[in-house]
Design a protein around this motif. Sequence first.
Motif, PDB file in Angstrom:
ATOM      1  N   ASP A 113      76.871  88.077 -74.629  1.00 33.93           N
ATOM      2  CA  ASP A 113      75.724  88.692 -75.289  1.00 33.93           C
ATOM      3  C   ASP A 113      74.515  88.670 -74.366  1.00 33.93           C
ATOM      4  OD1 ASP A 113      74.609  86.151 -75.346  1.00 33.93           O
ATOM      5  OD2 ASP A 113      75.072  85.794 -77.453  1.00 33.93           O
ATOM      6  N   ALA A 114      73.512  89.459 -74.716  1.00 35.23           N
ATOM      7  CA  ALA A 114      72.304  89.561 -73.902  1.00 35.23           C
ATOM      8  C   ALA A 114      71.264  88.564 -74.384  1.00 35.23           C
ATOM      9  CB  ALA A 114      71.744  90.980 -73.965  1.00 35.23           C
ATOM     10  N   ARG A 115      70.271  88.322 -73.528  1.00 31.17           N
ATOM     11  CA  ARG A 115      69.133  87.477 -73.894  1.00 31.17           C
ATOM     12  C   ARG A 115      67.894  88.364 -73.902  1.00 31.17           C
ATOM     13  NH1 ARG A 115      69.505  81.810 -73.273  1.00 31.17           N
ATOM     14  NH2 ARG A 115      67.370  81.662 -72.473  1.00 31.17           N
ATOM     15  N   PRO A 116      67.657  89.073 -75.021  1.00 31.36           N
ATOM     16  CA  PRO A 116      66.552  90.027 -75.079  1.00 31.36           C
ATOM     17  C   PRO A 116      65.204  89.349 -74.887  1.00 31.36           C
ATOM     18  CG  PRO A 116      67.416  89.584 -77.267  1.00 31.36           C
ATOM     19  CD  PRO A 116      68.370  88.970 -76.294  1.00 31.36           C
ATOM     20  N   GLY A 117      64.354  90.045 -74.148  1.00 29.31           N
ATOM     21  CA  GLY A 117      62.998  89.548 -73.962  1.00 29.31           C
ATOM     22  C   GLY A 117      62.861  88.470 -72.912  1.00 29.31           C
ATOM     23  N   GLU A 118      63.964  88.092 -72.259  1.00 29.61           N
ATOM     24  CA  GLU A 118      63.892  87.036 -71.257  1.00 29.61           C
ATOM     25  C   GLU A 118      63.240  87.549 -69.971  1.00 29.61           C
ATOM     26  OE1 GLU A 118      64.944  83.708 -71.181  1.00 29.61           O
ATOM     27  OE2 GLU A 118      65.044  83.969 -73.350  1.00 29.61           O
ATOM     28  N   GLU A 119      62.414  86.735 -69.383  1.00 32.26           N
ATOM     29  CA  GLU A 119      61.865  87.042 -68.068  1.00 32.26           C
ATOM     30  C   GLU A 119      62.968  86.877 -67.028  1.00 32.26           C
ATOM     31  OE1 GLU A 119      58.843  88.133 -67.282  1.00 32.26           O
ATOM     32  OE2 GLU A 119      58.332  88.215 -69.420  1.00 32.26           O
ATOM     33  N   PRO A 120      62.882  87.598 -65.905  1.00 29.56           N
ATOM     34  CA  PRO A 120      63.889  87.436 -64.857  1.00 29.56           C
ATOM     35  C   PRO A 120      64.001  85.974 -64.424  1.00 29.56           C
ATOM     36  CG  PRO A 120      62.508  89.338 -64.404  1.00 29.56           C
ATOM     37  CD  PRO A 120      61.878  88.630 -65.580  1.00 29.56           C
ATOM     38  N   ASN A 121      65.233  85.485 -64.323  1.00 33.88           N
ATOM     39  CA  ASN A 121      65.453  84.110 -63.883  1.00 33.88           C
ATOM     40  C   ASN A 121      66.744  84.057 -63.078  1.00 33.88           C
ATOM     41  OD1 ASN A 121      67.592  84.053 -65.819  1.00 33.88           O
ATOM     42  ND2 ASN A 121      66.103  83.521 -67.406  1.00 33.88           N
ATOM     43  N   ASP A 122      67.291  82.872 -62.907  1.00 38.58           N
ATOM     44  CA  ASP A 122      68.468  82.709 -62.062  1.00 38.58           C
ATOM     45  C   ASP A 122      69.779  82.916 -62.804  1.00 38.58           C
ATOM     46  OD1 ASP A 122      66.900  82.119 -59.871  1.00 38.58           O
ATOM     47  OD2 ASP A 122      66.912  79.962 -60.264  1.00 38.58           O
ATOM     48  N   TYR A 123      69.741  83.369 -64.058  1.00 43.26           N
ATOM     49  CA  TYR A 123      70.956  83.462 -64.860  1.00 43.26           C
ATOM     50  C   TYR A 123      71.201  84.896 -65.335  1.00 43.26           C
ATOM     51  CZ  TYR A 123      70.012  78.470 -64.987  1.00 43.26           C
ATOM     52  OH  TYR A 123      69.752  77.182 -64.641  1.00 43.26           O
ATOM     53  N   ALA A 124      72.487  85.231 -65.462  1.00 45.25           N
ATOM     54  CA  ALA A 124      72.839  86.531 -66.021  1.00 45.25           C
ATOM     55  C   ALA A 124      72.302  86.626 -67.443  1.00 45.25           C
ATOM     56  CB  ALA A 124      74.356  86.711 -66.019  1.00 45.25           C
ATOM     57  N   ASP A 125      71.727  87.769 -67.796  1.00 49.24           N
ATOM     58  CA  ASP A 125      71.144  87.900 -69.136  1.00 49.24           C
ATOM     59  C   ASP A 125      71.661  89.115 -69.897  1.00 49.24           C
ATOM     60  OD1 ASP A 125      69.955  89.956 -67.769  1.00 49.24           O
ATOM     61  OD2 ASP A 125      67.904  89.196 -67.952  1.00 49.24           O
ATOM     62  N   GLN A 126      72.714  89.775 -69.357  1.00 48.74           N
ATOM     63  CA  GLN A 126      73.260  90.957 -70.012  1.00 48.74           C
ATOM     64  C   GLN A 126      74.708  90.735 -70.420  1.00 48.74           C
ATOM     65  OE1 GLN A 126      71.414  93.742 -70.764  1.00 48.74           O
ATOM     66  NE2 GLN A 126      69.716  92.480 -70.003  1.00 48.74           N
ATOM     67  N   LYS A 127      75.096  91.385 -71.493  1.00 46.55           N
ATOM     68  CA  LYS A 127      76.476  91.328 -71.977  1.00 46.55           C
ATOM     69  C   LYS A 127      77.432  91.887 -70.932  1.00 46.55           C
ATOM     70  CE  LYS A 127      79.361  92.933 -75.839  1.00 46.55           C
ATOM     71  NZ  LYS A 127      79.388  93.712 -77.095  1.00 46.55           N
ATOM     72  N   ASN A 128      78.610  91.256 -70.821  1.00 42.13           N
ATOM     73  CA  ASN A 128      79.713  91.673 -69.950  1.00 42.13           C
ATOM     74  C   ASN A 128      79.476  91.386 -68.478  1.00 42.13           C
ATOM     75  OD1 ASN A 128      81.345  92.619 -72.066  1.00 42.13           O
ATOM     76  ND2 ASN A 128      80.302  94.599 -72.058  1.00 42.13           N
ATOM     77  N   PHE A 129      78.408  90.655 -68.114  1.00 43.78           N
ATOM     78  CA  PHE A 129      78.240  90.240 -66.733  1.00 43.78           C
ATOM     79  C   PHE A 129      79.212  89.104 -66.440  1.00 43.78           C
ATOM     80  CE2 PHE A 129      73.697  91.596 -65.321  1.00 43.78           C
ATOM     81  CZ  PHE A 129      74.050  92.910 -65.544  1.00 43.78           C
ATOM     82  N   ARG A 130      79.972  89.243 -65.364  1.00 44.49           N
ATOM     83  CA  ARG A 130      80.851  88.158 -64.932  1.00 44.49           C
ATOM     84  C   ARG A 130      80.021  87.109 -64.213  1.00 44.49           C
ATOM     85  NH1 ARG A 130      85.939  91.707 -62.471  1.00 44.49           N
ATOM     86  NH2 ARG A 130      86.783  92.376 -64.480  1.00 44.49           N
ATOM     87  N   VAL A 131      80.232  85.841 -64.549  1.00 46.05           N
ATOM     88  CA  VAL A 131      79.416  84.778 -63.972  1.00 46.05           C
ATOM     89  C   VAL A 131      80.239  83.760 -63.176  1.00 46.05           C
ATOM     90  CG1 VAL A 131      77.573  85.008 -65.665  1.00 46.05           C
ATOM     91  CG2 VAL A 131      79.499  83.480 -66.147  1.00 46.05           C
ATOM     92  N   ALA A 132      81.555  83.804 -63.293  1.00 46.59           N
ATOM     93  CA  ALA A 132      82.397  82.889 -62.528  1.00 46.59           C
ATOM     94  C   ALA A 132      83.806  83.469 -62.430  1.00 46.59           C
ATOM     95  CB  ALA A 132      82.439  81.504 -63.171  1.00 46.59           C
ATOM     96  N   SER A 133      84.521  83.060 -61.392  1.00 39.93           N
ATOM     97  CA  SER A 133      85.902  83.512 -61.202  1.00 39.93           C
ATOM     98  C   SER A 133      86.699  82.403 -60.542  1.00 39.93           C
ATOM     99  CB  SER A 133      85.945  84.791 -60.356  1.00 39.93           C
ATOM    100  OG  SER A 133      85.278  84.593 -59.124  1.00 39.93           O
ATOM    101  N   GLY A 134      87.982  82.654 -60.351  1.00 41.33           N
ATOM    102  CA  GLY A 134      88.859  81.641 -59.772  1.00 41.33           C
ATOM    103  C   GLY A 134      89.866  82.250 -58.821  1.00 41.33           C
ATOM    104  N   THR A 135      90.918  81.515 -58.523  1.00 41.13           N
ATOM    105  CA  THR A 135      91.927  81.911 -57.548  1.00 41.13           C
ATOM    106  C   THR A 135      92.546  83.263 -57.875  1.00 41.13           C
ATOM    107  OG1 THR A 135      92.483  79.592 -57.148  1.00 41.13           O
ATOM    108  CG2 THR A 135      94.106  81.227 -56.458  1.00 41.13           C
ATOM    109  N   LEU A 136      92.711  84.087 -56.861  1.00 43.18           N
ATOM    110  CA  LEU A 136      93.388  85.368 -56.987  1.00 43.18           C
ATOM    111  C   LEU A 136      94.841  85.188 -56.560  1.00 43.18           C
ATOM    112  CD1 LEU A 136      93.498  88.492 -57.285  1.00 43.18           C
ATOM    113  CD2 LEU A 136      92.640  88.641 -54.944  1.00 43.18           C
ATOM    114  N   TYR A 137      95.767  85.391 -57.509  1.00 41.07           N
ATOM    115  CA  TYR A 137      97.203  85.309 -57.211  1.00 41.07           C
ATOM    116  C   TYR A 137      97.793  86.692 -57.002  1.00 41.07           C
ATOM    117  CZ  TYR A 137      97.564  80.353 -58.514  1.00 41.07           C
ATOM    118  OH  TYR A 137      97.445  78.990 -58.568  1.00 41.07           O
ATOM    119  N   TYR A 138      98.772  86.757 -56.079  1.00 36.22           N
ATOM    120  CA  TYR A 138      99.523  87.984 -55.841  1.00 36.22           C
ATOM    121  C   TYR A 138     100.962  87.734 -56.295  1.00 36.22           C
ATOM    122  CZ  TYR A 138      95.567  88.982 -52.761  1.00 36.22           C
ATOM    123  OH  TYR A 138      94.304  89.181 -52.263  1.00 36.22           O
TER     124      TYR A 138
END
Length: 346
Positions: A150-175
């Motif tokens: 979900d989004a954080r409406p009205g938030e001032e720009p900061n160091d965190y994602a504030d919009q819905k569907n933003f990816r914030v972390a990932s892990g190992t890529l397997y083939y």
Amino acid sequence: MTRHSQRHRTTTLPFSYRDKGIDFDLDSFAVDDGERTVLDLNPSQTEINVASAVSSSGSSSDESDWDTITLHGKLRLAEETVQAVFPRDEWAQPPAKLYVTLRCHETIYRDRVVISEAPTTPGEYEVRLEIPKNIVRGTVELRPYLVRTDARPGEEPNDYADQKNFRVASGTLYYVVVDGHEEEERAAIDGERVRFSQNAHLPDGNKLYYLDFRNETRPKLWINSDHPRIAEVLQSRGSVGAEARMRDVILDQVSYGVWVQLLVRAGSVVDAEGEVEHEWQEMVLQTFARNLYETNEVSEAIHRLRDDLSDPQTLPHVMQKIDSELQEYINPREQLIHLMEEGLQI
């Protein structure tokens, strides 16, 4: 150059992201309804040759004789990751879901398996991933993501994602290698690189690709090798570097156009009972119909899609829905950002 690159990264990804913020371990697999086979992977091993394992395990006398491979494992989300990508007031109930993406470049297949809906707190999660043979070929890529819900409406720009569907972390890529080259004919949607200028049945001009429906049972995607540099990039198998990033952007562009055609064509031939004739049509409808109409009833969604495509009044609206769903499904923004960042290092 280094300072410039860092400034650009801050501009394109203006929030905290953890590329290795999720531990992803696969420990076993099963073929169809068979028993699990342990995957004895080295600590740094990311390529899993399931086709070879199936053959050597004795699960089948023919490594091609399977319908679904199910991989089992675990995802571990560390508290440190949550604290790095969410503000303090969200640590207790992180507004995020955890899922694993499945991607096959050969057949432009993409899917995602949700492991945890929001809120997703730090901890260990069981993973069960099914790979259906009829819509993949060669190698399937698996990667976990933590995504803000979900989004954080009205938030001032900061160091965190504030919009819905933003990816914030990932892990190992397997083939995961699911078959050998000799099994290419088994894919539901065939693909081939060929010079359009030397084939009368293909469009002239500088077309990048063409989806061929002359054989409705097995559509075929042709890639124009009159553009040798593009064809060369598309054969890249790496996961990092400029060529890999360019390949992913090109595939996103091609897959968007291909999925639109497949979805509209499949939805237009649904009969009164909600049935279609060919396997690829069922695959496309099963993949997209429910999300288009936000319902868990596949049959209802398929009927609504057929009706909307056949009515001039609703056609523009459903095309807008298709566009929105494909942007969510393909997520071209991510690959474009990767390419932009890679370009600064060339």
